[in-house]
Structures are given as structure tokens and as C-alpha cells.
Design an enzyme around this catalytic site. Structure first.
Site, PDB file in Angstrom:
ATOM      1  N   GLU A   6      34.014  36.454  25.819  1.00 35.13           N
ATOM      2  CA  GLU A   6      34.791  37.118  26.830  1.00 35.13           C
ATOM      3  C   GLU A   6      36.042  36.701  26.586  1.00 35.13           C
ATOM      4  OE1 GLU A   6      32.322  36.630  30.330  1.00 35.13           O
ATOM      5  OE2 GLU A   6      30.684  37.465  29.293  1.00 35.13           O
ATOM      6  N   GLU A  16      26.310  38.292  28.394  1.00 29.75           N
ATOM      7  CA  GLU A  16      25.946  37.097  27.589  1.00 29.75           C
ATOM      8  C   GLU A  16      24.713  37.165  26.969  1.00 29.75           C
ATOM      9  OE1 GLU A  16      27.090  37.178  30.801  1.00 29.75           O
ATOM     10  OE2 GLU A  16      29.060  36.285  30.972  1.00 29.75           O
ATOM     11  N   HIS A  28      31.968  28.160  40.311  1.00 30.79           N
ATOM     12  CA  HIS A  28      33.085  27.972  39.059  1.00 30.79           C
ATOM     13  C   HIS A  28      33.682  26.560  38.849  1.00 30.79           C
ATOM     14  CE1 HIS A  28      33.199  32.605  39.632  1.00 30.79           C
ATOM     15  NE2 HIS A  28      33.686  32.626  38.445  1.00 30.79           N
ATOM     16  N   ASP A  47      29.034  27.700  34.603  1.00 28.63           N
ATOM     17  CA  ASP A  47      28.403  28.010  35.670  1.00 28.63           C
ATOM     18  C   ASP A  47      27.686  29.352  35.526  1.00 28.63           C
ATOM     19  OD1 ASP A  47      30.348  26.580  38.308  1.00 28.63           O
ATOM     20  OD2 ASP A  47      31.121  26.791  36.170  1.00 28.63           O
ATOM     21  N   PHE A  48      28.030  30.033  34.540  1.00 25.82           N
ATOM     22  CA  PHE A  48      27.454  31.362  34.164  1.00 25.82           C
ATOM     23  C   PHE A  48      26.266  31.460  33.482  1.00 25.82           C
ATOM     24  CE2 PHE A  48      32.357  32.944  34.042  1.00 25.82           C
ATOM     25  CZ  PHE A  48      32.487  32.687  35.394  1.00 25.82           C
TER      26      PHE A  48
HETATM   27  C1  LIG Z   1      28.086  36.335  34.556  1.00 27.41           C
HETATM   28  C2  LIG Z   1      29.587  36.194  34.238  1.00 27.41           C
HETATM   29  N1  LIG Z   1      30.345  36.369  33.299  1.00 27.41           N
HETATM   30  C3  LIG Z   1      31.660  36.220  32.973  1.00 27.41           C
HETATM   31  C4  LIG Z   1      32.253  36.018  34.252  1.00 27.41           C
HETATM   32  C5  LIG Z   1      33.956  35.888  34.230  1.00 27.41           C
HETATM   33  N2  LIG Z   1      34.577  37.133  34.689  1.00 27.41           N
HETATM   34  C6  LIG Z   1      34.907  37.169  36.099  1.00 27.41           C
HETATM   35  S1  LIG Z   1      35.650  38.704  36.419  1.00 27.41           S
HETATM   36  C7  LIG Z   1      35.357  39.236  35.078  1.00 27.41           C
HETATM   37  C8  LIG Z   1      35.743  40.646  34.652  1.00 27.41           C
HETATM   38  C9  LIG Z   1      34.832  41.639  35.409  1.00 27.41           C
HETATM   39  O1  LIG Z   1      35.214  42.837  35.246  1.00 27.41           O
HETATM   40  P1  LIG Z   1      35.059  44.051  36.012  1.00 27.41           P
HETATM   41  O2  LIG Z   1      33.502  44.246  36.195  1.00 27.41           O
HETATM   42  O3  LIG Z   1      35.514  45.310  35.355  1.00 27.41           O
HETATM   43  O4  LIG Z   1      35.730  43.721  37.514  1.00 27.41           O
HETATM   44  P2  LIG Z   1      37.334  43.736  37.771  1.00 27.41           P
HETATM   45  O5  LIG Z   1      37.545  42.027  37.582  1.00 27.41           O
HETATM   46  O6  LIG Z   1      37.931  44.581  36.691  1.00 27.41           O
HETATM   47  O7  LIG Z   1      37.260  43.913  38.952  1.00 27.41           O
HETATM   48  C10 LIG Z   1      34.788  38.270  34.093  1.00 27.41           C
HETATM   49  C11 LIG Z   1      34.286  38.487  32.734  1.00 27.41           C
HETATM   50  C12 LIG Z   1      31.702  35.867  35.369  1.00 27.41           C
HETATM   51  N3  LIG Z   1      32.339  35.724  36.697  1.00 27.41           N
HETATM   52  N4  LIG Z   1      30.128  35.982  35.493  1.00 27.41           N
END
Ligand SMILES: Cc1ncc(C[n+]2csc(CCOP(=O)(O)OP(=O)(O)O)c2C)c(N)n1
Ligand SMILES: Cc1ncc(C[n+]2csc(CCOP(=O)(O)OP(=O)(O)O)c2C)c(N)n1
Ligand SMILES: [Mg+2]
Ligand SMILES: [Mg+2]
Lengths: 340, 329, 329, 340
Positions: free
Chosen positions: D35, D66, D135, D91-92
Site C-alpha cells: 500500500e 493484505e 499503530h 499492527d495490521f
Molecule cells: C488493515 C489496515 N491496512 C492498512 C491500513 C493503513 N491505512 C489507514 S487509512 C488507509 C486508507 C483508507 O482508505 P479509505 O478506506 O478510502 O478511507 P479514507 O482514508 O479515504 O477516509 C490505509 C491504507 C490500516 N489502518 N489497516
């Protein structure tokens, strides 16, 4: 053990199901969900006959969607229900670990103690019957590493019922490990020692209180789950050789009853930790550390650990038997300790 | 079906017959040493045993299109798929017996058959094969090959998160994967309708903008045809497809399953529509395979299975201390 | 829209204005103590900060239908949702500041706001709120209540396995859940088209046989209307719905995001279609809200936010050793 | 450390990205996915500039799936490719653990050694900047518990590059832990000690070889990752007090360099284990056990462990600082050991 009139014997899986049933009768908020917990009664029988007694609304078969239904258990618990939810084999935790450890285990803390999450997460563990690398694991140490889960590992029917009732009444998430070989299933290698007297009435067993299964003088053997029976067999053998071994059944890993272990080591001066889990970075190291921190000067010999030597569980019988602890290996390890 | 030559038709029959025989023999082998008292840890072949009698058409209908370079991932119930993909029957049987001569030198067992030459692997974890197949397809694409990857899984598995993630990834990256859902109507004791919010998983393809094909009869020719299109499409670089095929589970989920969750007569009814019998009879009617030729095939596959079993029986167990090898290469 | 009374309309405006003000003030608060050299660990509010300016319409349009007994789960970006659900702004702000008076006594922080009275919770893990909402809905059903559960998540989250599992479970069990996907076109730096194989996530509802509603404009009235139907349906016991609503992310994914992945002018263009401005102007045009009344609302919400910030500032930190409390209750 | 003409200094994240880039140039089978690893360059900069250098085909942004893309890394590795795949925060892991531990980690073993799985799974870990309970975790001990993964935890730029190149060339799955505070990011609290000379040419650092960062006589401090720098600061402080501490940087947890630890303990007779992870059932217990098994008689004092006291990582700064080890706490613990 509570003394009662009746001398009814029960297998562990029936004792577990009875504990759940009694709580379901007592408290309408208790319900069960998981894969094949309904008509099938749980692959390892932990929910045997509950479906017949309580029906499909309170004993719910789920899709193979562990993340969804285990997460849903947390959600339902936050609303005041008290789910007993099953992860069929602990080996499957990897598909739903986030819900278990980042949410079920942490939400109470992250909320500053303003939430309650009364979930019991039951799961079958352990090998010895050639179910190979993805269906034979133990892994309680991994869960014990993560703050926020109580970890219960009964070794016999009596404890199983009492610990289950305590688990259901607890307002915190409790992970309840059921060794397949302890369950008393018709299709597993029999383990008569795990079949015990189980009172018909409801009773609880407190968490964090180990059971001294056998008192001894020369060496302490600490273990839990099915390995308690292996250790007891070893102790019997050792006794014939004139070696007196104390056997401790931890019953819960979190909370861990350090006090009983340490007291025993102060008496015997020798410690053998037996664990069906992987050797490194797990339970055996932790117990070792707790003893070293608190009773180093009492040790007359290095602490010994007997566990799976950091390999996945192999399928083939001779390979699997080679890596699993058993009575002979326990006796040999204890013997060598005493001879030091 | 017009374009299927006789050789292919007979081959489809032969492979299905081989698998059926293997699975039926395996029932007996499995119960060796487990009577009068069943003990899962005892006998010639200990542990769990998931057999696929009644599901041959899916494996054979799909895999007959494949080459050695194509990758296949299977689930816990995978003997039929492995054999259809061309995995060596002796080495596979030896693995199931836990022998040194097995595919994994006895370390894997029946749910963990890996053959790097035939590019076959399977797993005991629900949904685990789909991401791995995506990776194989990604590799094919990166290497500029027209190889495809096929992932087989059961109807119950279509409700696992990895199904969704894998189909989205494959569609997004236009990976040459064919997802094959074998709908045998159950996930252990849970009928499809109690686990799946819609009737046909093929309809879920729309969530990823890919073709979804539903084959609602346990018929190898129908499956062969549907799979052929999906595989050709993937080879052309047009991306993944989802296929759901109706199959039947004649045996318990695993050996020892009391099967209290289904009608005692259900399997009898299912067997009336047996895909092997059906194809055999049809080939006879069309004069493609005489009854004696059919008999000869049945005997030949039985012989092949018997030899594999014998090979496995005679093979030595691995040395106990070899358990410590192969954590790393 | 005919059936929306003036009070509701003004209320929608007020709530959106409150959230916008909160998020904009939070930008400033967040940067306190982080200049001239940015250090994520420093300042009044350390750690990550995901703000939702531009996404107010989704939270307000949906949550205005809800009661205290309804449960809402939110993702990492959740201030707007919490405020729309009625979470106490002071306690929430104090939590974001890590203070003893916060919702979680400072233990949770901005991604972990839990309010058991208002039945709100959120999580920093993608997709984690959906299963929990299913559980709340299951509880409502078991308790015989007409409560619903709403789970908010982002467009990027619709590719996580938990999305699929939760929608299937909710559909299968006819749970009163409304799944609300806030499509802000990005998952951190990855645009929706690079993560999602189809254009509209609402189309994925068909995989579960439930209604899927796509609201393609960042408009609180359109969202309010669509959500109203879905929520009423759930209350009637007719099961879940999936809603995807178009919103805009005016700020970086988190504060400090260099935003090199999007056009410098993009946000300016998005802001031209601002839902708060749009509603405010429309209410003025319709004579529902005079310009001075609007001004008064804007001032009142600014005051409310300022008081919450002040409350948080003045509150004490928890005692360090309290870190050891609350692992268990 | 290899001596070279140039004295170029590099941050850890740039050293990591450079290591990956050099391997990508050398070997067309190497590619990156995860990501925000593309244009963004990785949230913690581990893939900085790779997208510009190698393009979207070899540096692939993924959906937030993932399980799918980490499983795909295994699948691609089985076909001979050599993926570097990123789990943004460790953490994920709970959403994809099954692919990591039941497949990536076990397939080689289950195949009887007939497969190769050259995957590098990079992941950011650690706290100290108020990123709260989901986190800020460490968790390397949890992964080390599971057979089949090599676990790498660099503490500085030089090691980071050499360990990354070794990881990519390894035919086994390697999990590569990047402490956010070690990466040298402009937006994190600076840690100048982690910025080191990094040769421009390619080089490898073998796994299982700890680095003695500082030789000492009275107490051994074993740790890894960012805690190496905290321990070094503590040692400096202790030196002023006349206490001589040896600091060992493990660099890899699997394989674990027991020999170096044990040798050191045999010299100093006192051991302090410092770990940013949860205290119980993790790394600190394991190291304790290894020493007790091999050098019990050399210990002049109980082994001490300094780690997070079995609570989730709290958000609020004073709470988080209370639970994390730091130089003062390390110095205090070492001091108390020496005084025993
Ligand atoms: C399981 C997991 N994978 C990756 C992340 C890292 N992460 C946090 S926010 C995000 C993007 C989320 O995108 P979206 O669902 O469109 O929400 P937005 O941030 O646009 O509100 C990611 C990849 C996470 N918190 N949890
Ligand atoms: C993640 C996970 N959950 C549960 C199981 C237990 N399990 C093994 S097979 C099975 C049923 C699978 O059903 P289906 O996908 O329809 O395949 P079938 O057995 O019918 O061939 C289940 C629940 C598992 N192996 N892995
Ligand atoms: Mg099935
Ligand atoms: Mg988004």
C-alpha cells in the site's frame, strides 16, 4: 474439588457443553455461534446437544467468515449480550486475528475501562493425531503475549466446566483452549484421566489459580492442558525410580499463577517446563523468566524446557511423535535435571 | 460439444474414473487399523481425510485444459484436483501415507500436497489458495507468459474474506486466474443456503466486473466447455473469470463424519446422476467407447491406484529426526 | 425533499458547520508545537491526525436519522461521524488531547473514540468496524428492538475481506445494519480506480442480495434521503443495505501528508462544490435561513468548538501510572 | 563495518530503498508491492524513489487487501520471482496473518524442502509518538515464535542496507522490521545515531550475527532496533557513574545469536534484556531462557527484563512514556543489577 453426593463421570466436551447450557439457562443474554456448532454440536463436541436444547436462535451456525462473526461477537457483547463464539481450530486464527487482538482484546483498554466485552472465544488446539502443520498447533503463548485476553486451558472435565462458567461470567474477553485429546471424543485416542467426576450443579473455578496435581520434592514440572497427563505419567514412572516430582497444572496462562510455581521451585530447586507449543518465544521462556526473576538463588540446576523444537508440526506419525513432548521425554528430562 | 474429439472424451472419462477409484480405495485404506474402535490417530493413514467422490467432473473438466506450466491451487479436499493436474499418483499416495517417498517426504500430508514440477499446491485453510493463485498469475504476467493459474475452492469458501480480496485484485490487475468454486451444497454440516446470502456465487463476479459462469449440473462436458472459455480468455490476457460448478459430495465431509445433518437418502439420489456413469453411458451410446473398452479403462485405473497404494505401503517412513529439517531451505 | 421540515434542514446545516469548524480548528491545534520543525510526536496533539473536512454530508446525512440506541462504528477518520452521532464534543476533544477527561481517559486517542452512551466506537484498522456493527445489529434483533447499526468506512476499505464477510453475514441473517461507504476517491495516495475493480461499490450489494444505493454527489439532502430509506427498511426488519456516498477529502490523508499524488488544484475545484456552502446558500435562497441567522449558527458552532478545545486544554493529563489500569474491567 | 573511501551518510529509510534498488537492478525478478509504496514511496519511506526509478510494473501500489497481496507474494515467489512486499504497520498483521504464518512460513517445510519462497515482508513497527494501541506495536516476538520466518530488525542505516540485501537474496521468507524512529524521516523525532555511513556499493550482512555495539565488563544489555540507541545512551550515562555496560544489538531475532549473548554474560555475570514489545510471552523471556539453559552458573544476579508492562500502548503522551523503555529506565535497571 467440590465434594458432592453423586459420582457422575463426564468427558471434558460434555462438561464444557453442560457449563454453557447451565449459563444459557441462567442468563438469556448468553448465546453460542460458530461453524458447525449447531446440529453438528461442534467439531470437537464443545457445543454438543445445545442446538437441541436451545434452538437455532441461541446456537447459531455461521458462514466460514471468522472475521465477521468473531467481530460480531464483540459487537454483540458491547450491547450487553454474552456470546460464546467458536474458532474451530486455533490454527485458523490468522484469518481473524485483527478482530481478536486489536479489538476484542484492546477496546476495553482504549475506552479507558468504560466498556465491557464479555465474550468467550472457544477454540480447539493441539496435535498428536497426524493432522499436520495447519491443524495441530497450540499457540496459547501467542495469545498470552497480547494484553487484554484471559487465557484458559483446562486439562480435565471438572476444571473445564468450572472454568467455562467463570469465563462466561467474566466481563472481559476470555479465550478458552480445548485440547482435542482432552475432550473425550469417541474418535480420538482415549485419555481416561481427563474424564472426571463433574458435579451436576453449577460451579466456578477462579482464574489464576494453578492446581498442584501431585506433590513432590525433587523437581517441579509445570505444564497445562493435555501435557498435565503426560507429566503425571512421567511422575509415576519417576516415582518408581525413587524420584519425587511435583506436577503443576497452570489451568490459566493469563492470569498466570507465578506464586505457585515459585513456591514449588523454592521447595524442589529444579524446574522442568513442558509445553506442547513451539519452544522459542512462547510460554516456556516466560515461565523461565518469572522464576529467574524471583527465585534464582533457589535453583540447583538450569531450568529445562521441553517443547516442540521450532518446526511446524509434521504430518507423518514418526516425525510428529519425534517433536511432541510425551511421558518418556518428560521423565528423561526430569531425571537428567535431578541428576545434575 | 461438437468440437470434442474422441480421444479427449475418453481421456475425460479415464481421469474421472481414476480419481473415483482412488477416493474409493482411500476410504478402505483410511479405515485400516481404525476398527473396531475408531481412533483418528491410528491406522495406515491417520489424521483427517477429505475425499472428493462425486466432485471429479470439476477437477477434470477444468484441468484437462491446463499445461504443466499452469499453476493450480486447491483446498483441503484436493486429491481429485491434484490427480487431474497430473501430480504423480505414487508420490501423492506416499505423502498421504506419510512416507519418505511422498511429495513432501511425509511432512505435508493429505491437505498439503506440493508438486513444484506440476505446479500444484493445496492448503487446509479455507480460502488460502486464492491469493497464492493470484501471485502465480502475476508472475506469469510479469514473465510475459501465457500461463494461467486456477484456484479451486468450495461453496462455503466464497464467504471468506480472501475470496473477495483475491477476485478484486485479479480483476484490477487483469490477472490470468480462473476461480473455480465447487458447489457441493455443504460446508461441513452447513448447507449453502445457511451460509451464503445469494443462490449462485457466479453472480458475485459482477462485483469485480469479470465474467461469472454458473454450471448447474454435475456434468464434465458442461464444465469442460465453460472452463475452456475462461481459460482461453485468461491466456489472451483478458483477465480472470469466476466459475461456479455444481458437484456432489457422496461421502462425509471427512471420513468419520456422522452426517446427521443430511437426509439418509440424499446421497443415493445424488449418485443417480453420477457424472462418470453418465459420461460412460453416453460414450457407449455414441459408440465412442465400447463396454469392454470401458471395462478395460476401469481396470487399468484400478491397477494404477493399486500400484500407487502398494508403492506407498512399501515405502519407508522418514527418519524421525528429519522432522528438524526443511524449516528453511 | 418536500417532506423535510425547516428545523431539520437547519439542523443539518448546523451539524455540518460544527464539524467543519471542528476539523479546521483541529488543523491549527495539531500544528501547535510542530513548527518550525515538524515532529509527529510533538505539540498539543501528537500522533496521526485524519480529518474529514469535505466529508460532513455523509456523517450528518446518515446520523440525523439515528437515535441514541442505534450503534455507529467508524473508521480511522471519524470525528465527523462521532459528532454527527451526538458524542460529547468536550469529552471527544479531551480524548484527542490525551486528557484524563477524555472519553477513554486519554488511552484511546483520535482513532479510538468510544462512547457507550451514544453507542459510538471507531478503529484505526481498515474494515474493522463492519463486523462489530453486525454484532450490534444482531444484539438488537435478539433483544427484539428496532435499533439499527450503521458502519461507516472509506472507498479503499471496500476491498478488504471484512467488507465481504460482513455484508454476507448481515444479509444472511437479515441484520438491521446500514453499511455506508464514504467515497472520497482515495485510500491515502491510491485513487479508487487503482484499488477497486468496478466504479461503484454500491453495485457490490448484488453479491448479497441487498439494496445498493449510490449517491454520486456530495449533497447532504441526497444522502439524507437515501439513508432514510435504508434505515427505515432496517428498522422494519427487512435487513441491511449498502450505501456509497460521494464525499471529498479537502485535506491530506493525515496532517503532514505531502499530497504529491494529486493535482495541486484538485482540492480548490472540489471546494467549489462544498456541501455546507451549497446547503447554506440554498436555505438562504429558500428563505429558510437568513444570512444573519446563518452567521449566528456559524458563530455558535465556532463557540462550541472553542469551548471544547479550551476544556481539553485545561484538563489534566492522566497520571502516568494509570497506564497500568483498564486492561481488564 | 566495511571500510570505504567515501563517508557518505544516509538515513535508514534511504539505505533500505537503496538496498532494494540495487537488488532490483541486479535481478529482474525482484519487485515491490504494497500500500502506497509507489508514488508515495512508502509511508515510512522504505521504498522512496523506487517508483521513479523502476516504474509502476515493478513498484506496485495495492488495494487494502493484505491477505490477497501478501498471499500473492508467496504465489509469485513460488514461480521464481522475488517480491519485496510491505505490510504498512506490523499492527495490521491480524488481517493477513494466515497467509504469513500458515503459508509463507510453512509451505517450505510442508513440501519437505522442495519449494523456495524468497519473499521479503517489510513492516514498520514501534511507538513513542502517540500513535496509540493499533499503530505502535512491536510484535517481532510473536513472529519469531512461529517456525519458518527469519526476523530481521535493523537499528541503523548501515545494517539496514546490508540486511535488506541479504534478505532479498535469501530463498526463505524474511520478515524485515523497520522501527519508525530509526528510519530517519523528516517528520519523526530525530535520532542522529541511526544515520550512519552507508557504502554506495552493494554489501550483505549475515543473519544471526549480533553486533557488540559497546564492550563492557559489569552488565550486558541485550536489545535490538531503536532500543539499541536507548541502551547506548544509558551505557554512556552509566560510564560516568563508573559502571561498565556491554551493549548487544541482536540485529536478527531468527536466527538468534545466543552465542554472543552467552559469551557476554559469562564475562559480565549480569544481564538486562530491553524490549519495546510486551513483556510477557515474548522476546525477553526467550533470551532469559537461553541464558539460563547455558550459563546459569555465571549469573551473579537475577536476569532483569525491561519491556512494555503487558498493556496495550496508550495514546496519551505521559501514559505512553510511562510504559516504554527509555535510557533512564535502562540505566536505572542496569544500575540496580550491578548493585545486587
Ligand atoms: C488493515 C489496515 N491496512 C492498512 C491500513 C493503513 N491505512 C489507514 S487509512 C488507509 C486508507 C483508507 O482508505 P479509505 O478506506 O478510502 O478511507 P479514507 O482514508 O479515504 O477516509 C490505509 C491504507 C490500516 N489502518 N489497516
Ligand atoms: C479459515 C478456516 N476456517 C474453517 C476451517 C474448517 N473447515 C475445513 S473445511 C470446511 C468447510 C469448507 O466448505 P467448502 O468450502 O464448501 O468446501 P467442501 O468441504 O464442501 O469441499 C471448514 C469450515 C478451515 N479449514 N479454515
Ligand atoms: Mg462445500
Ligand atoms: Mg477513501
Amino acid at each position: 474439588m467440590t465434594a458432592t453426593q453423586t459420582e457422575r463421570l463426564l468427558t471434558t466436551h460434555k462438561a464444557i457443553a453442560e457449563g454453557i447450557a447451565q449459563e444459557m439457562e441462567r442468563d438469556s443474554r448468553v448465546f453460542v455461534m460458530g461453524e458447525d456448532v449447531g446440529v453438528y454440536g461442534g467439531i470437537f463436541g464443545g457445543t454438543a446437544d445445545l442446538f437441541t436444547q436451545f434452538g437455532a436462535e441461541r446456537v447459531m451456525d455461521t458462514p466460514i467468515s471468522e472475521t465477521a462473526f468473531i467481530g460480531a461477537a464483540t459487537g454483540a457483547a458491547l450491547e450487553g449480550l454474552r456470546p460464546v463464539v467458536e474458532l474451530m481450530f486455533v490454527d485458523f486464527f490468522g484469518v481473524c486475528m485483527d478482530q481478536i487482538y486489536n479489538h476484542m482484546a484492546k477496546n476495553i483498554y482504549m475506552s479507558g475501562g468504560t466498556l465491557k466485552i464479555p465474550v468467550v472465544l472457544t477454540t480447539a488446539y493441539g496435535g498428536g493425531y497426524s493432522d499436520a502443520a495447519q491443524h495441530s498447533q497450540v499457540l496459547y503463548g501467542l495469545f498470552a503475549h497480547i494484553p487484554g485476553l484471559k487465557i484458559v486451558v483446562p486439562s480435565n472435565a471438572y476444571d473445564a466446566k468450572g472454568l467455562m462458567i467463570s469465563a462466561i461470567r467474566d466481563d472481559n474477553p476470555v479465550m478458552y483452549f480445548m485440547h482435542k485429546g482432552v475432550m473425550g471424543l469417541g474418535w480420538m485416542t482415549p485419555l481416561p484421566e481427563a474424564i472426571t467426576h463433574v458435579p451436576e450443579e453449577s460451579y466456578t473455578i477462579p482464574f489464576g489459580k494453578a492446581a498442584i496435581k501431585r506433590s513432590g520434592e525433587q523437581v517441579t514440572i509445570v505444564t497445562l492442558g493435555i501435557m498435565v497427563h503426560r507429566a503425571m505419567a512421567a511422575a509415576k514412572q519417576l516415582e518408581q525410580e525413587g524420584i519425587s516430582a511435583e506436577v503443576i497444572d497452570l489451568r490459566t496462562l493469563v492470569p498466570l499463577d507465578d506464586a505457585t510455581i515459585i513456591e514449588s521451585v523454592k521447595k524442589t530447586h529444579r524446574l522442568l517446563i513442558v509445553d506442547e507449543d513451539y519452544l522459542s518465544f512462547g510460554m516456556s521462556g516466560e515461565i523461565c523468566a518469572r522464576v529467574v526473576e524471583n527465585a534464582l538463588d533457589y535453583l540447583d540446576a538450569p531450568i529445562k524446557r521441553l517443547a516442540v523444537p521450532d518446526v511446524p508440526i509434521p504430518y507423518s506419525r514418526p516425525l510428529e511423535q519425534f517433536v511432541l513432548p510425551n511421558a518418556e521425554k518428560i521423565a528423561a528430562a526430569a531425571r537428567s535435571l535431578v541428576q545434575l | 460439444m461438437a468440437n470434442l474429439d474422441n480421444k479427449t472424451l475418453v481421456n475425460l472419462y479415464r481421469k474421472m474414473a481414476l480419481i473415483r477409484n482412488f477416493e474409493e480405495v482411500m476410504v478402505n485404506v483410511y479405515w485400516e487399523g481404525k476398527t473396531p474402535v475408531f481412533d483418528i490417530a491410528a491406522g495406515t493413514v491417520p489424521g483427517e481425510m477429505h475425499l472428493a467422490a462425486g466432485q471429479e467432473a470439476a477437477a477434470v473438466g477444468v484441468c484437462t485444459h491446463l499445461r504443466d506450466e499452469d499453476t493450480v491451487t486447491g483446498p483441503h479436499r484436493a486429491h481429485h484436483i491434484a490427480l487431474a493436474k497430473g501430480v504423480d499418483i505414487k508420490k501423492m499416495t506416499a505423502e498421504i501415507f506419510g512416507k519418505e517417498t511422498g511429495l513432501g517426504h511425509g511432512k505435508g500430508g493429505h491437505m498439503h500436497l506440493f508438486d513444484s514440477e506440476k505446479k500444484f499446491g493445496c492448503s487446509g485453510i479455507i480460502g488460502a489458495g486464492l491469493p497464492v493463485a493470484c501471485g502465480a498469475a502475476l508472475a506469469a504476467k510479469k514473465l510475459g507468459k501465457d500461463w494461467v493459474a486456477v484456484s479451486f475452492f468450495g461453496d462455503g469458501t466464497a464467504n471468506q474474506g480472501s475470496f473477495h480480496e483475491s477476485l478484486n485484485l485479479a480483476a484490477l490487475w487483469k490477472l490470468p486466474v480462473i476461480f473455480v468454486c465447487e458447489d457441493n451444497a455443504y460446508a461441513i454440516s452447513v448447507p449453502k443456503a445457511k451460509s451464503t446470502a445469494i443462490d449462485n456465487n457466479a453472480d458475485r463476479a459482477a462485483s469485480y466486473g469479470i465474467p461469472g459462469i454458473e454450471v448447474r449440473e454435475n456434468d464434465v462436458l458442461a464444465i469442460y466447455e465453460a472452463a475452456g472459455e475462461a481459460i482461453a480468455r485468461a491466456r489472451r490476457g483478458e483477465g480472470p473469470s469466476l466459475l461456479e460448478v455444481k458437484v456432489d459430495r457422496y461421502l462425509g465431509h471427512f471420513q468419520g463424519d456422522p452426517e446427521l445433518y443430511r437426509d439418509k437418502n440424499e446421497v443415493g439420489r445424488l449418485r443417480e446422476n453420477d457424472p462418470i456413469k453418465k459420461l460412460g453411458e453416453s460414450l457407449e451410446q455414441q459408440g465412442i467407447l465400447s463396454s469392454s473398452e470401458r471395462e478395460a479403462i476401469n481396470n487399468a485405473v484400478a491397477q494404477e491406484v493399486a500400484e500407487a497404494i502398494e508403492f506407498a505401503r512399501q515405502s519407508p517412513y522418514p527418519k524421525p529426526e528429519d522432522a528438524l529439517k526443511h524449516v528453511f531451505v
